[in-house]
Design a protein around this motif. Structure first.
Motif, PDB file in Angstrom:
ATOM      1  N   VAL A 184      53.460  70.535   8.100  1.00  0.00           N
ATOM      2  CA  VAL A 184      52.461  71.255   7.317  1.00  0.00           C
ATOM      3  C   VAL A 184      51.880  72.440   8.069  1.00  0.00           C
ATOM      4  N   ARG A 185      52.022  72.480   9.395  1.00  0.00           N
ATOM      5  CA  ARG A 185      51.508  73.611  10.161  1.00  0.00           C
ATOM      6  C   ARG A 185      52.547  74.707  10.364  1.00  0.00           C
ATOM      7  N   GLY A 186      53.747  74.485   9.903  1.00  0.00           N
ATOM      8  CA  GLY A 186      54.802  75.482  10.058  1.00  0.00           C
ATOM      9  C   GLY A 186      55.012  76.305   8.805  1.00  0.00           C
ATOM     10  N   LYS A 187      56.159  76.930   8.729  1.00  0.00           N
ATOM     11  CA  LYS A 187      56.492  77.796   7.599  1.00  0.00           C
ATOM     12  C   LYS A 187      56.518  77.017   6.298  1.00  0.00           C
ATOM     13  N   PHE A 188      57.041  75.803   6.353  1.00  0.00           N
ATOM     14  CA  PHE A 188      57.115  74.984   5.149  1.00  0.00           C
ATOM     15  C   PHE A 188      55.723  74.677   4.607  1.00  0.00           C
ATOM     16  N   GLY A 189      54.792  74.341   5.505  1.00  0.00           N
ATOM     17  CA  GLY A 189      53.438  74.036   5.075  1.00  0.00           C
ATOM     18  C   GLY A 189      52.731  75.234   4.459  1.00  0.00           C
ATOM     19  N   ARG A 190      52.943  76.418   5.044  1.00  0.00           N
ATOM     20  CA  ARG A 190      52.317  77.620   4.478  1.00  0.00           C
ATOM     21  C   ARG A 190      52.877  77.915   3.088  1.00  0.00           C
ATOM     22  N   ALA A 191      54.174  77.713   2.916  1.00  0.00           N
ATOM     23  CA  ALA A 191      54.768  77.937   1.597  1.00  0.00           C
ATOM     24  C   ALA A 191      54.236  76.932   0.580  1.00  0.00           C
ATOM     25  N   ASP A 197      48.300  76.914  -4.552  1.00  0.00           N
ATOM     26  CA  ASP A 197      47.213  77.789  -4.983  1.00  0.00           C
ATOM     27  C   ASP A 197      47.593  78.639  -6.184  1.00  0.00           C
ATOM     28  N   ASN A 198      48.799  79.196  -6.179  1.00  0.00           N
ATOM     29  CA  ASN A 198      49.202  80.080  -7.275  1.00  0.00           C
ATOM     30  C   ASN A 198      50.717  80.231  -7.269  1.00  0.00           C
ATOM     31  N   GLU A 199      51.366  79.657  -8.259  1.00  0.00           N
ATOM     32  CA  GLU A 199      52.827  79.715  -8.320  1.00  0.00           C
ATOM     33  C   GLU A 199      53.321  81.130  -8.602  1.00  0.00           C
ATOM     34  N   ALA A 200      52.561  81.901  -9.365  1.00  0.00           N
ATOM     35  CA  ALA A 200      52.975  83.274  -9.664  1.00  0.00           C
ATOM     36  C   ALA A 200      52.987  84.113  -8.383  1.00  0.00           C
ATOM     37  N   VAL A 201      51.971  83.946  -7.548  1.00  0.00           N
ATOM     38  CA  VAL A 201      51.932  84.658  -6.269  1.00  0.00           C
ATOM     39  C   VAL A 201      53.085  84.210  -5.381  1.00  0.00           C
ATOM     40  N   ALA A 202      53.371  82.909  -5.380  1.00  0.00           N
ATOM     41  CA  ALA A 202      54.487  82.401  -4.579  1.00  0.00           C
ATOM     42  C   ALA A 202      55.808  83.026  -5.012  1.00  0.00           C
ATOM     43  N   THR A 203      56.011  83.130  -6.314  1.00  0.00           N
ATOM     44  CA  THR A 203      57.250  83.732  -6.818  1.00  0.00           C
ATOM     45  C   THR A 203      57.347  85.199  -6.426  1.00  0.00           C
ATOM     46  N   SER A 204      56.217  85.914  -6.483  1.00  0.00           N
ATOM     47  CA  SER A 204      56.235  87.327  -6.109  1.00  0.00           C
ATOM     48  C   SER A 204      56.518  87.525  -4.623  1.00  0.00           C
ATOM     49  N   MET A 205      56.244  86.513  -3.807  1.00  0.00           N
ATOM     50  CA  MET A 205      56.504  86.588  -2.372  1.00  0.00           C
ATOM     51  C   MET A 205      57.882  86.061  -1.998  1.00  0.00           C
ATOM     52  N   GLY A 206      58.682  85.720  -2.997  1.00  0.00           N
ATOM     53  CA  GLY A 206      60.027  85.224  -2.723  1.00  0.00           C
ATOM     54  C   GLY A 206      60.092  83.743  -2.428  1.00  0.00           C
ATOM     55  N   ILE A 207      59.028  83.005  -2.720  1.00  0.00           N
ATOM     56  CA  ILE A 207      58.979  81.555  -2.498  1.00  0.00           C
ATOM     57  C   ILE A 207      59.264  80.870  -3.829  1.00  0.00           C
ATOM     58  N   SER A 208      60.252  79.991  -3.847  1.00  0.00           N
ATOM     59  CA  SER A 208      60.615  79.280  -5.069  1.00  0.00           C
ATOM     60  C   SER A 208      59.723  78.053  -5.245  1.00  0.00           C
ATOM     61  N   PRO A 209      58.809  78.047  -6.215  1.00  0.00           N
ATOM     62  CA  PRO A 209      57.971  76.865  -6.436  1.00  0.00           C
ATOM     63  C   PRO A 209      58.791  75.615  -6.722  1.00  0.00           C
TER      64      PRO A 209
END
Length: 366
Positions: A184-191, A197-209
């Motif tokens: 949870v403290r690494g890249k996976f946790g930040r994603a 918090d916001n799936e739309a923001v995640a998608t815009s950042m290239g993160i697949s919800p």
């Protein structure tokens, strides 16, 4: 309070505390009675289960009400492997992998739904799992359940059974919490936090919800299977009632009371899961559920972040009380300059003077 916080930030102080806690954990079973050791073992068992639930609910924001299904599945796999004479290491790996694969299959179908839909899917897991365990009596022992005695202390250890079980549970629990902390403290946790918090923001950042929901649910299932293995270490018996939906709700309540999105809160949640029924039963066995509900409501109202947020809440209240008395703080630009008082206008008619060539004659204007 600030001095204590500064001291805790010192790496030498932190290292000394870690060594002290480790020494206490190792020495505890040698000094405590059997009942205390068994209680600590059960806390470790359910702390791992709450930890997995916290990953999918607290850190990723998904609703999962079927964590107890994976705990029960891990327990059944452990019992079957032990009774079949498999190597205990292989049994442990399978007890984690089989629930993990089952969780992956469920997540692939349910992660796209989200919201209440995924909650309904996870509710079905213990509801379907309980009668299924009763019917598959060849593997599960049916309604009578099945036992697997494999966690007795070996002769060379010189330990009692409760002490040996304590050390097994302690080792696996510590590894599970360290893995979860690094996760949870690494890249996976930040994603995961962005997806929560916001799936739309995640998608815009290239993160697949969808991808991170599936991964979180699968990891939670793995931890549930590990908890099932530890359950068999502690109890050495399992039955379909292990998968009861009421236990699943109790796990969710334990996670909320301990603290969502908190590694330490998962440990507190495991302690609550074990100790709260003992406390309420000692008060009045007929009011156990009522008292636990009151505890849950009290924590939700007073400590929305769970019991793990209690030190932070006390620190904030202390600061408010300390800053509430005394004079108000001065302005950043210094004291406010005092302006000269404006003289009052003279009463009556105003005469013409060199300083006032055009007086305003009140009598003439009237």
């Amino acid at each position: 309070m600030s001095t204590l916080t500064d001291r805790l930030r010192n790496p030498w102080v932190v290292g000394a505390l870690v060594v002290l806690v480790a020494a206490l954990l190792v020495a505890a079973p040698l000094m405590l009675p059997v009942f205390a050791n068994q209680t600590l073992v059960r806390i470790g068992v359910y702390a791992v289960a709450v930890l997995g639930l916290n990953i999918v609910m607290g850190y990723t924001g998904q609703v999962s009400l079927g964590q107890i299904f994976f705990v029960g599945l891990g327990a059944y796999v452990t019992a079957y492997g032990v009774n079949a004479g498999w190597n205990i290491t292989i049994v442990f790996v399978l007890a984690c992998l089989v629930p993990g694969v089952a969780g992956l299959i469920v997540a692939l179908a349910a992660a796209r739904l989200g919201g209440l839909a995924i909650a309904m899917v996870t509710i079905a897991l213990p509801i379907v799992g309980l009668p299924l365990a009763k019917r598959l009596d060849e593997f599960t022992g049916g309604s009578q359940g099945t036992s697997a005695r494999f966690s007795g202390a070996p002769d060379w250890s010189g330990l009692d059974d409760d002490q040996w079980q304590y050390y097994i549970v302690l080792a696996i629990t510590v590894v599970a919490f360290l893995l979860a902390r690094n996760l949870v403290r690494g890249k996976f946790g930040r994603a995961m936090a962005i997806v929560r918090d916001n799936e739309a923001v995640a998608t815009s950042m290239g993160i697949s919800p969808y991808r991170y929901k599936v991964l979180a649910f699968t990891i939670a299932s793995l931890f549930g299977g590990a908890s099932g293995f530890l359950y068999m270490v502690a109890v050495q018996y399992t039955s379909p009632e292990t998968m009861s939906f009421a236990h699943s709700i109790s796990l969710v309540a334990a996670m909320v009371i301990g603290g969502a999105a908190s590694i330490a809160g998962s440990l507190i949640g495991g302690a609550y899961y074990v100790l709260a029924p003992q406390l309420t039963n000692s008060i009045d066995a007929s009011l156990t559920l009522v008292l636990q509900g009151i505890i849950l409501l009290a924590v939700l109202f007073l400590l929305p972040g769970g019991l793990v947020s209690l030190p932070r809440t006390l620190r904030r209240l202390t600061r408010r009380r300390g800053g509430g008395s005394g004079s108000p703080p001065a302005s950043r630009s210094g004291p406010i300059p005092q302006t000269a008082p404006v003289p009052a206008a003279p009463a009556g008619p105003v005469r013409k003077t060199p300083e006032n060539p055009e007086p305003y004659d009140t009598e003439r204007q009237g």
